[in-house]
Design a protein around this motif. Structure first.
Motif, short mmCIF file in Angstrom:
data_model
loop_
_atom_site.label_atom_id
_atom_site.label_comp_id
_atom_site.label_asym_id
_atom_site.label_seq_id
_atom_site.Cartn_x
_atom_site.Cartn_y
_atom_site.Cartn_z
N ALA A 237 -1.39 2.15 -7.59
CA ALA A 237 -2.16 1.07 -8.23
C ALA A 237 -3.59 1.04 -7.67
O ALA A 237 -4.55 0.89 -8.43
N ARG A 398 5.06 -12.62 -7.12
CA ARG A 398 5.24 -11.63 -8.19
C ARG A 398 6.67 -11.11 -8.19
O ARG A 398 7.24 -10.91 -7.13
N THR A 403 5.80 -1.36 -9.86
CA THR A 403 4.42 -1.04 -10.23
C THR A 403 3.64 -2.33 -10.55
O THR A 403 2.48 -2.47 -10.14
N SER A 404 4.29 -3.28 -11.24
CA SER A 404 3.54 -4.50 -11.57
C SER A 404 3.38 -5.38 -10.33
O SER A 404 2.34 -6.02 -10.15
N HIS A 407 0.38 -4.06 -8.53
CA HIS A 407 -0.90 -4.52 -9.07
C HIS A 407 -1.17 -5.98 -8.67
O HIS A 407 -2.31 -6.36 -8.42
#
Ligand code: CTP
Length: 433
Positions: A237, A398, A403-404, A407
């Motif tokens: 990222a 989060r 992957t998210s 970020h």
């Protein structure tokens, strides 16, 4: 390129400092449209805002109805900066309330939103405000500050609005750096906006990932279940967002992302050497690796045999250095330190307390808390994290694909770097307005 920037101002004493935000953006060559709330105009006058922004200032939802002003301002914006953002405005933004021109402008816009909260510490720490901030962050809003300092009365603490220069630097970083990113002109540009913003361009990030292994003999080791997925996702990222990334890979079960320099290590002592070598040139150190706290006191040159003298085997272990705590305790040249806490605590509040204590004990700026267990955290593609900031408050939560989550962690790193970094490249006149 010249950006169309909307500066929203809400009604707090820090509204007077918003003039500095408007002025810095105008000096940087941008077209600035100020949208104050009614309450903001009790603190700073409309003529001042018009003079500084060099544009008319509108407040009333029912003015300019023929030109559909309540949506036109938001639709035309490339960037929205709200400074100060009071607790009330933050709550309205989180709920999507559009009962004034600022609320309509934000809802009618697809531009990135940057807010600079300002309020008393009790309001900032109130669970309602914390939940609203988490909601806004999860929608991609960048939160700059608040700083810790003297507030309106005799009290001081977290809640003071960040300085205008830091807010402007953070806002321009969101759209691709202080040089300002090209504004979108139409549908042809839509695809390019899907690419990650290069908000870490020029930043050197060192990421440790995986789990260390401490050898017992040539065939055995003491290790842990970390696969390295979350750490490599963070490296990837950061790379995608323009950073120069150095990955220190400890026994990864996944391949290293492209575009990063990689050093492979196995033991905690090797990891420590690799981190030490990379630290001097790092702007950010992300310690995602699971590091063994102990290693065998001695490593057998030959495979350890069953000796038949009893049923058990006692191993003597010695402490490994705590790499992050060592760096956190010594001068480290302003490198932003991001630690992780892998905890099995089932209670959410106690989990957060463990994270806060760990952040302080390690001297980290940010600490990413994730719950681990037999089925959680390791080797899966999903993760759920809470990030604790320098003031011990939760800055984001989060969950989802690693992957998210990566970020989301990088978003916090970007905001944190922005409030530390002075504005460097203002274009236009250097004369005070
Ligand atoms: N860490 C480190 N050196 C160690 C142990 C941990 O640098 N010897 C770092 C990890 O990379 C992580 C953070 O410290 O960023 C916290 O790691 P964690 O395993 O959660 O905590 P420990 O310090 O090992 O504490 P404990 O196991 O007692 O919870």
């Amino acid at each position: 390129m010249r950006l169309n920037v909307v500066v929203g101002i809400s009604g707090g004493i820090a509204a007077y400092k918003a003039v500095g935000v408007v002025r810095a953006l105008v000096l940087a060559g941008h077209d600035v449209h100020v949208v104050p709330t009614e309450a903001a105009l009790r603190f700073v006058g409309r003529p001042t805002l018009e003079a500084i922004s060099r544009n008319p200032v509108h407040v009333d939802l029912y003015e300019g109805v023929a030109e559909v002003r309540h949506v036109a301002i938001g639709q035309a914006a490339d960037l929205i900066v709200i400074a100060p953002a009071t607790a009330n405005t933050i709550a309205k933004l989180a709920a999507g309330i559009a009962d004034d021109l600022l609320g309509n402008t934000v809802l009618a816009s697809r531009a990135p939103v940057v807010i600079a909260p300002a309020m008393h510490t009790e309001m900032w720490e109130h669970p309602a405000t914390r939940a609203n901030i988490a909601t806004l962050r999860s929608r991609g809003v960048t939160v700059v500050g608040p700083a810790i300092g003297q507030l309106t009365g005799a009290d001081s603490g977290p809640g003071r609005m960040e300085e205008p220069e830091a807010i402007v630097a953070a806002a321009l970083a969101v759209v691709g750096g202080a040089e300002a990113a090209p504004a979108s002109d139409g549908p042809e540009d839509a695809a390019s906006t899907d690419a990650p913003v290069a908000d870490l361009a020029g930043v050197r990030v060192v990421v440790t990932a995986g789990g260390t292994r401490e050898p017992l003999d040539p065939v055995r080791f003491l290790g842990n279940r970390s696969s390295g997925k979350q750490g490599t996702a963070i490296a990837e990222a950061a790379r995608a967002r323009g950073a120069e990334v150095h990955l220190i890979a400890a026994n990864l079960e996944v391949s290293s992302p492209d575009g990063c320099s990689v050093r492979t290590v196995s033991t905690a002592l090797e990891l420590r050497d690799a981190v030490r070598d990379a630290l001097a040139s790092a702007d950010v150190l992300v310690m995602a690796a699971a590091v063994a706290d102990y290693r065998p006191a001695s490593v057998s040159e030959a495979k350890i045999k069953k000796d038949g003298s009893g049923d058990g085997l006692t191993l003597e272990l010695v402490r490994n250095p705590d790499i992050l705590a060592e760096i956190g305790a010594e001068p480290h040249g302003g490198t932003l330190l991001v630690g992780f806490a892998a905890e099995t605590e089932p209670d959410d509040d106690r989990l957060l307390e463990l994270g806060r204590a760990k952040r302080r004990a390690k001297g980290a700026d940010l600490l990413v808390v994730n719950r681990v267990g037999w089925r959680e955290g390791f080797a899966t593609d999903e993760n759920a994290v809470v990030v604790i900031g320098p003031d011990d408050l939760v800055v984001t939560e989060r969950h989802g694909a690693k992957t998210s989550v990566a970020h989301g962690i990088i978003d916090v790193v970007v905001s944190e770097l922005a409030v530390r970094r002075p504005v460097s490249t203002h274009r236009g006149s250097a004369h005070p307005i």
